[in-house]
Design a protein around this motif. Structure first.
Motif, PDB file in Angstrom:
ATOM      1  N   ARG A 252      -6.395  -2.103   6.195  1.00  0.00           N
ATOM      2  CA  ARG A 252      -6.250  -0.757   5.650  1.00  0.00           C
ATOM      3  C   ARG A 252      -7.080   0.261   6.438  1.00  0.00           C
ATOM      4  O   ARG A 252      -6.713   1.426   6.548  1.00  0.00           O
TER       5      ARG A 252
ATOM      6  N   THR B   8       0.837  -1.186   0.000  1.00  0.00           N
ATOM      7  CA  THR B   8       0.000   0.000   0.000  1.00  0.00           C
ATOM      8  C   THR B   8       0.878   1.243   0.000  1.00  0.00           C
ATOM      9  O   THR B   8       1.960   1.261   0.579  1.00  0.00           O
TER      10      THR B   8
ATOM     11  N   TYR C  58      -5.171   9.551  -1.276  1.00  0.00           N
ATOM     12  CA  TYR C  58      -5.862   8.337  -0.857  1.00  0.00           C
ATOM     13  C   TYR C  58      -4.850   7.196  -0.785  1.00  0.00           C
ATOM     14  O   TYR C  58      -3.738   7.291  -1.316  1.00  0.00           O
ATOM     15  N   LEU C  59      -5.237   6.140  -0.100  1.00  0.00           N
ATOM     16  CA  LEU C  59      -4.371   4.963   0.005  1.00  0.00           C
ATOM     17  C   LEU C  59      -4.569   4.100  -1.226  1.00  0.00           C
ATOM     18  O   LEU C  59      -5.686   3.657  -1.514  1.00  0.00           O
TER      19      LEU C  59
ATOM     20  N   SER D 268      -9.592   4.565   0.510  1.00  0.00           N
ATOM     21  CA  SER D 268      -8.633   3.657  -0.112  1.00  0.00           C
ATOM     22  C   SER D 268      -9.182   3.277  -1.484  1.00  0.00           C
ATOM     23  O   SER D 268     -10.357   2.894  -1.596  1.00  0.00           O
TER      24      SER D 268
ATOM     25  N   CYS E 299      -5.543   3.715   7.679  1.00  0.00           N
ATOM     26  CA  CYS E 299      -6.041   4.978   7.128  1.00  0.00           C
ATOM     27  C   CYS E 299      -6.567   5.897   8.217  1.00  0.00           C
ATOM     28  O   CYS E 299      -6.286   7.108   8.219  1.00  0.00           O
TER      29      CYS E 299
END
Length: 225
Positions: free
Chosen positions: A157, A91, A132-133, A169, A161
């Motif tokens: 995630r 990520t 954003y991820l 994400s 986040c």
């Protein structure tokens, strides 16, 4: 260039999830935990992604850019109690301020495909965000498949986040397997296109044999309230 940086209040590494595997080994289920990728695991993860991930994924996008300290690794212990890598999700941060990178050979074809898909919809405007991820590959070595590790990595995630102030994400899922995992976690389609239609857009976006196991590319998102 992205202005984002990981909050100093979020320690490295942070353990984002702990869970049991499904298989019983020597009378017990294996214990796993998901944490940030640290320097001691970085080189091995790069090797995994270059040598093995690219053999399994329909598209071979990969970059070792983990400088934002957002990569996730799932660890367990071997018979001697030493931590070993069981799975990884590279990520990373995607920012509206980033420049598009370039590549060569097959990487050019893959990169152009992915960039074209991502340009069909503007997530920054849609979600009113500047970052954003994203992810550049999720891989589980054969030895650890069947333990639900890909699902757990996608779930983790959320904690990452929230701790780092990222609200969304978004990832381009290229294989049927990863798409099913994303569906289970709660990702939704932001944009999708069948591979057969992708080839019609540009003959350079042709991946012979890919439709035997994966119908489409899916650019998928999840919002963390």
């Amino acid at each position: 260039m992205s202005k984002w940086s990981r909050p100093t209040s979020v320690s490295i590494p942070t353990i984002w999830a702990t869970f049991e595997g499904r298989q019983i080994i020597n009378g017990n289920k294996r214990q796993y935990w998901i944490q940030d990728i640290t320097d001691e695991y970085r080189d091995r993860i790069v090797e995994y992604m270059i040598e093995e991930f690219t053999m399994d994924e329909p598209l071979c996008k990969y970059s070792s850019n983990l400088n934002h300290h957002l990569g996730l690794v799932c660890l367990t212990k071997d018979e001697d109690g030493k931590p070993i890598i069981a799975a990884m999700n590279c990520t990373t941060l995607c920012s509206k301020y980033d420049d598009e990178s370039s590549g060569d050979g097959l990487q050019v074809q893959v990169l152009k495909t992915l960039m074209w898909v991502k340009k069909q919809v503007d997530p920054f405007s849609k979600f009113n965000i500047t970052e954003y991820l994203d992810a550049m590959g999720l891989y589980v070595p054969p030895k650890f498949r069947g333990e639900g590790l890909g699902y757990e990595l996608l779930k983790a995630r959320k904690a990452l986040c929230r701790a780092c102030g990222l609200k969304v994400s978004i990832t381009l899922f290229t294989s049927a397997i990863s798409q099913k995992l994303a569906d289970r976690v709660g990702f939704k389609d932001l944009y999708a296109i069948d591979y057969v239609d992708l080839e019609k857009v540009n003959p350079a976006f042709k991946y012979p044999g890919i439709q035997e196991h994966t119908k489409s590319l899916r650019f998928m998102y999840i919002v963390y309230e």
